[in-house]
Design a protein around this motif. Structure first.
Motif, PDB file in Angstrom:
ATOM      1  N   GLU A   3       0.826  -1.194   0.000  1.00  0.00           N
ATOM      2  CA  GLU A   3       0.000   0.000   0.000  1.00  0.00           C
ATOM      3  C   GLU A   3       0.866   1.252   0.000  1.00  0.00           C
ATOM      4  O   GLU A   3       2.006   1.245   0.469  1.00  0.00           O
ATOM      5  N   GLU A 102      -7.328   4.158  -3.702  1.00  0.00           N
ATOM      6  CA  GLU A 102      -7.952   3.318  -2.682  1.00  0.00           C
ATOM      7  C   GLU A 102      -6.938   2.641  -1.761  1.00  0.00           C
ATOM      8  O   GLU A 102      -7.243   2.331  -0.617  1.00  0.00           O
ATOM      9  N   ASN A 103      -5.751   2.393  -2.247  1.00  0.00           N
ATOM     10  CA  ASN A 103      -4.755   1.688  -1.433  1.00  0.00           C
ATOM     11  C   ASN A 103      -3.754   2.652  -0.793  1.00  0.00           C
ATOM     12  O   ASN A 103      -2.598   2.306  -0.564  1.00  0.00           O
ATOM     13  N   THR A 104      -4.198   3.898  -0.526  1.00  0.00           N
ATOM     14  CA  THR A 104      -3.331   4.902   0.077  1.00  0.00           C
ATOM     15  C   THR A 104      -3.702   5.123   1.539  1.00  0.00           C
ATOM     16  O   THR A 104      -4.870   5.338   1.872  1.00  0.00           O
TER      17      THR A 104
END
Length: 212
Positions: A3, A102-104
């Motif tokens: 991430e 979204e993966n932050t």
């Protein structure tokens, strides 16, 4: 993990050094950026401080009220609350504008009282609730987790802040924090009503208010 991270940090030197240590745990490609935010600085206790003067001011703060007392040439807790309101408004705007994938994960590097007032503003704590919560130990991270789609009613309108809750492990690091305080509650009437009753009880107590 794989991430990404984006940092918001206080401009104070110790925050910059903390940022430098944390970012080394990630691959450079995972660090999407960093921004210094003056609003994340610690409470201002005054320009030039001396031991005796600060000791006298802290005693005066206890008599006046810890949250409301404004240090000479400095800030009160209420002043910090106001700038946390501005910071959170900007943060929510960035989130809602789709600035982050979204993966932050967003990492905030700040200070003890500022951290508690950030949570106070986010979860709508009352002043007495915030004053019952103690700072976590130095360097202990607190994690706010986002609810997944399966945890939300499809027809429920939820403010962006309402999508996040403090993790159970983080709640354990905040002495005085309860499970009810770790989610944003839409109905704050019970908190207001309980505080009103405590003030009424104090006014009617023939023994008078407790000693400070």
């Amino acid at each position: 993990g794989d991430e990404n991270v984006f940092f918001y940090l206080s401009p104070y030197r110790r925050s910059l050094l903390t940022f430098d240590g944390i970012r080394q745990a990630f691959d450079p490609a995972q660090v999407l950026g960093a921004r210094q935010e003056v609003q994340l600085r610690e409470q201002d206790f005054g320009n030039f401080q001396n031991f005796e003067g600060k000791k006298r001011e802290k005693a005066e703060r206890l008599r006046f009220g810890r949250f409301w007392y404004r240090f000479p040439n400095g800030e009160s807790g209420a002043d910090v609350y106001d700038r946390m309101t501005l910071f959170e408004d900007h943060l929510i705007r960035d989130i809602n504008a789709g600035r982050f994938t979204e993966n932050t994960n967003l990492v905030l590097i700040t200070h003890g009282l500022t951290l508690r007032i950030f949570l106070m503003r986010w979860f709508h704590w009352s002043v007495p609730q915030m004053l019952c919560v103690y700072n976590p130990d130095n360097g202990v991270p607190l994690v706010m987790e986002r609810d997944g789609p399966d945890q939300l009613d499809d027809l429920q309108l939820v403010h962006t802040k309402g999508l996040f809750r403090l993790s159970a492990a983080s709640m354990g690091e905040l002495r005085g924090c309860t499970e009810e305080m770790c989610v944003m509650c839409g109905d704050e009437f019970p908190v207001v009503d309980a505080e009103l009753k405590s003030h009424v009880a104090m006014r009617l107590d023939p023994r008078g208010p407790p000693s400070p």
